[in-house]
Design a protein around this motif. Sequence first.
Motif, mmCIF file in Angstrom:
data_model
loop_
_atom_site.group_PDB
_atom_site.id
_atom_site.type_symbol
_atom_site.label_atom_id
_atom_site.label_comp_id
_atom_site.label_asym_id
_atom_site.label_seq_id
_atom_site.Cartn_x
_atom_site.Cartn_y
_atom_site.Cartn_z
ATOM 1 N N ARG A 42 1.945 3.101 -1.672
ATOM 2 C CA ARG A 42 2.169 4.501 -2.077
ATOM 3 C C ARG A 42 1.568 5.488 -1.076
ATOM 4 O O ARG A 42 1.815 6.689 -1.148
ATOM 5 N N CYS A 43 0.742 5.009 -0.154
ATOM 6 C CA CYS A 43 0.064 5.910 0.792
ATOM 7 C C CYS A 43 1.036 6.365 1.870
ATOM 8 O O CYS A 43 1.839 5.575 2.368
ATOM 9 N N TYR A 44 0.988 7.632 2.234
ATOM 10 C CA TYR A 44 1.833 8.184 3.308
ATOM 11 C C TYR A 44 1.155 8.044 4.671
ATOM 12 O O TYR A 44 1.700 8.483 5.668
ATOM 13 N N PHE A 45 -0.049 7.494 4.710
ATOM 14 C CA PHE A 45 -0.809 7.351 5.963
ATOM 15 C C PHE A 45 -0.824 8.676 6.725
ATOM 16 O O PHE A 45 -0.440 8.764 7.892
ATOM 17 N N CYS A 46 -1.251 9.700 6.030
ATOM 18 C CA CYS A 46 -1.180 11.066 6.556
ATOM 19 C C CYS A 46 -1.977 11.214 7.860
ATOM 20 O O CYS A 46 -3.086 10.682 7.979
ATOM 21 N N HIS A 47 -1.410 11.981 8.757
ATOM 22 C CA HIS A 47 -2.153 12.434 9.921
ATOM 23 C C HIS A 47 -3.085 13.538 9.406
ATOM 24 O O HIS A 47 -2.717 14.276 8.516
ATOM 25 N N ASP A 48 -4.296 13.686 9.921
ATOM 26 C CA ASP A 48 -5.265 14.655 9.387
ATOM 27 C C ASP A 48 -5.429 14.483 7.880
ATOM 28 O O ASP A 48 -5.354 15.445 7.110
ATOM 29 N N ALA A 49 -5.612 13.251 7.459
ATOM 30 C CA ALA A 49 -5.608 12.933 6.025
ATOM 31 C C ALA A 49 -6.680 13.713 5.265
ATOM 32 O O ALA A 49 -7.864 13.613 5.586
ATOM 33 N N PRO A 50 -6.270 14.489 4.246
ATOM 34 C CA PRO A 50 -7.257 15.260 3.478
ATOM 35 C C PRO A 50 -8.242 14.378 2.717
ATOM 36 O O PRO A 50 -9.390 14.769 2.490
ATOM 37 N N CYS A 51 -7.796 13.169 2.349
ATOM 38 C CA CYS A 51 -8.677 12.258 1.602
ATOM 39 C C CYS A 51 -9.899 11.895 2.443
ATOM 40 O O CYS A 51 -11.019 11.790 1.930
ATOM 41 N N MET A 52 -9.664 11.730 3.737
ATOM 42 C CA MET A 52 -10.738 11.318 4.646
ATOM 43 C C MET A 52 -11.753 12.450 4.809
ATOM 44 O O MET A 52 -12.963 12.226 4.837
ATOM 45 N N ASP A 60 -12.206 6.072 7.164
ATOM 46 C CA ASP A 60 -10.825 6.247 7.628
ATOM 47 C C ASP A 60 -9.912 5.628 6.564
ATOM 48 O O ASP A 60 -9.500 4.467 6.651
ATOM 49 N N ILE A 61 -9.601 6.431 5.551
ATOM 50 C CA ILE A 61 -8.876 5.935 4.375
ATOM 51 C C ILE A 61 -7.458 5.481 4.720
ATOM 52 O O ILE A 61 -7.062 4.362 4.353
ATOM 53 N N PRO A 62 -6.664 6.300 5.447
ATOM 54 C CA PRO A 62 -5.319 5.799 5.755
ATOM 55 C C PRO A 62 -5.342 4.497 6.550
ATOM 56 O O PRO A 62 -4.485 3.624 6.341
ATOM 57 N N LEU A 63 -6.321 4.335 7.432
ATOM 58 C CA LEU A 63 -6.395 3.092 8.208
ATOM 59 C C LEU A 63 -6.691 1.896 7.300
ATOM 60 O O LEU A 63 -6.000 0.880 7.366
ATOM 61 N N PHE A 64 -7.682 2.051 6.394
ATOM 62 C CA PHE A 64 -8.000 0.858 5.584
ATOM 63 C C PHE A 64 -6.888 0.548 4.600
ATOM 64 O O PHE A 64 -6.622 -0.621 4.295
ATOM 65 N N ILE A 65 -6.173 1.584 4.143
ATOM 66 C CA ILE A 65 -5.061 1.314 3.226
ATOM 67 C C ILE A 65 -3.919 0.619 3.992
ATOM 68 O O ILE A 65 -3.287 -0.316 3.490
ATOM 69 N N ARG A 66 -3.706 1.039 5.226
ATOM 70 C CA ARG A 66 -2.669 0.377 6.035
ATOM 71 C C ARG A 66 -3.058 -1.095 6.264
ATOM 72 O O ARG A 66 -2.210 -1.993 6.235
ATOM 73 N N VAL A 103 -7.715 15.339 -3.565
ATOM 74 C CA VAL A 103 -6.963 16.032 -2.501
ATOM 75 C C VAL A 103 -5.838 15.178 -1.931
ATOM 76 O O VAL A 103 -5.130 15.623 -1.027
ATOM 77 N N CYS A 104 -5.667 13.956 -2.427
ATOM 78 C CA CYS A 104 -4.588 13.093 -1.938
ATOM 79 C C CYS A 104 -3.260 13.833 -2.096
ATOM 80 O O CYS A 104 -2.992 14.414 -3.152
ATOM 81 N N VAL A 105 -2.417 13.782 -1.079
ATOM 82 C CA VAL A 105 -1.167 14.547 -1.138
ATOM 83 C C VAL A 105 -0.276 14.085 -2.301
ATOM 84 O O VAL A 105 0.513 14.859 -2.829
ATOM 85 N N ARG A 106 -0.417 12.840 -2.711
ATOM 86 C CA ARG A 106 0.404 12.367 -3.827
ATOM 87 C C ARG A 106 -0.130 12.902 -5.160
ATOM 88 O O ARG A 106 0.627 13.036 -6.112
ATOM 89 N N PRO A 113 -2.548 10.299 -7.739
ATOM 90 C CA PRO A 113 -3.004 9.991 -6.379
ATOM 91 C C PRO A 113 -2.846 8.513 -6.050
ATOM 92 O O PRO A 113 -2.697 7.684 -6.938
ATOM 93 N N VAL A 114 -2.911 8.214 -4.759
ATOM 94 C CA VAL A 114 -3.092 6.812 -4.352
ATOM 95 C C VAL A 114 -4.436 6.372 -4.937
ATOM 96 O O VAL A 114 -5.409 7.133 -4.915
ATOM 97 N N GLU A 115 -4.499 5.162 -5.445
ATOM 98 C CA GLU A 115 -5.742 4.693 -6.095
ATOM 99 C C GLU A 115 -6.746 4.236 -5.021
ATOM 100 O O GLU A 115 -7.004 3.042 -4.849
ATOM 101 N N ILE A 116 -7.324 5.218 -4.366
ATOM 102 C CA ILE A 116 -8.176 4.934 -3.208
ATOM 103 C C ILE A 116 -9.412 4.121 -3.621
ATOM 104 O O ILE A 116 -9.790 3.143 -2.966
ATOM 105 N N GLY A 117 -10.036 4.517 -4.721
ATOM 106 C CA GLY A 117 -11.248 3.825 -5.172
ATOM 107 C C GLY A 117 -10.986 2.358 -5.479
ATOM 108 O O GLY A 117 -11.736 1.471 -5.057
#
Length: 446
Positions: A42-52, A60-66, A103-106, A113-117
Amino acid sequence: MPNSQYTPGIVSGRLSENEYAENFSDLHAPLDGHEATVAADRCYFCHDAPCMTACPTSIDIPLFIRQIATGTPEAAAKTIFDQNILGGMCARVCPTETLCEEVCVREVAEGKPVEIGRLQRYATDTLMEKGVHPYTRAKATGKKVAVVGAGPAGLSAAHRLAMKGHDVDLFDARAKAGGLNEFGIAAYKSVDGFAAREVDWLMEIGGITLHADKALGKDLELARLQDDYDAVFLGIGLGGVNALRAPGENNDGVIDAVDFIADLRQTDTLSALPVGRNVVVIGGGMTAVDAAVQSKLLGADNVTMVYRRGKEAMSASLYEQELATAKGVRIIYNAQPRVVLGEGAASGVEFEYTKSENGALQGTGEVFTIAADQVFKAIGQTLIGAPEGLKIAGGKIEVSETGATSLNGVWAGGDCATGGDDLTVTGVAEGRDAAEDIHSFLMGGA
Ligand code: SF4
């Protein structure tokens, strides 16, 4: 003198063993491999990710989710631990709903949101369950650092310093390391002894010697530590509990919520823990919520949390407030305690409604009473035992952005120091950053 917990209304064994086990099971079940892949997709791997940006440790949240999405959770865990060595605990206790997930864009676009936790927990658990410690120490520097306080800030500082090749003596006033993670968080957020297992795993870096039962000001003196070590880091937390300043506060059954939570975390037998039939919790932070919810889970009939300001001002997040009400806790806003009723033992609390006028809180004169045989005080903690010579600001040890105190060679971080929220994740970030600054100082770069 602590008040007795054992008044007639406060008894143990209110529930069956099965009910205790069910009530104190894991708050959020861990994701399995398939669920983690679906959640990661579900993650968009955002550039300038607000979650981070919203993460106090800047993982680096998008990196670890990828990395999870591509089937390498161990690499994802390393991405997390590089920034936050207590990423496993933070995955369990971080208020993600007010940090990265808010702040996750989803979340912004879809309200989900993406379930980051939970993804962070999946990655860190995967690596830790393999018994792997992914860091080695740099060549020994011959420098010695004293870290006082083995809570989130101290553990984080100790690990980073050990990794840089320094030898660390880690002192704690309690018999066990872990601080807030071990003693101050609701049991259902950290089941199966996770806090202790995480400390053991962290210590596998080597170069850290734990000295338990060593309190600053009693067994240790700062001046002596300054003489004996090349640098000192203080992560001593906040040891004092604010008083209610209401008549009857010393009645039996009026208890500090932090003590109740610590007892609960350390017991092996939940059925032996006494709890009132009618419980009142005074306060609006995480400690108040944890005490209220756990009282209910221990079998109290009626649990009421009373907070002196409105819902939005509560430091416990909306999610935590909703969790409390979902577990059967009643929350009353805009009321302050006037007197704890009862002769010897508490029988109730008289409250007065409040209103805010020009920013100042005032009583309205309208009062009400809640029956209570057990009353938990959870109205904040204060710094006690700060060594002389340290500059104090707003009741905390004043530090620079990198944790340097007013004394040369002494750093501080976590709840005892200025700056940041009193969260596990903030303590980890501050301990890590202070360790980097100490390293620079010791190697002649500062
Ligand atoms: Fe992924 Fe949400 Fe972070 Fe974007 S904001 S990178 S969607 S977790």
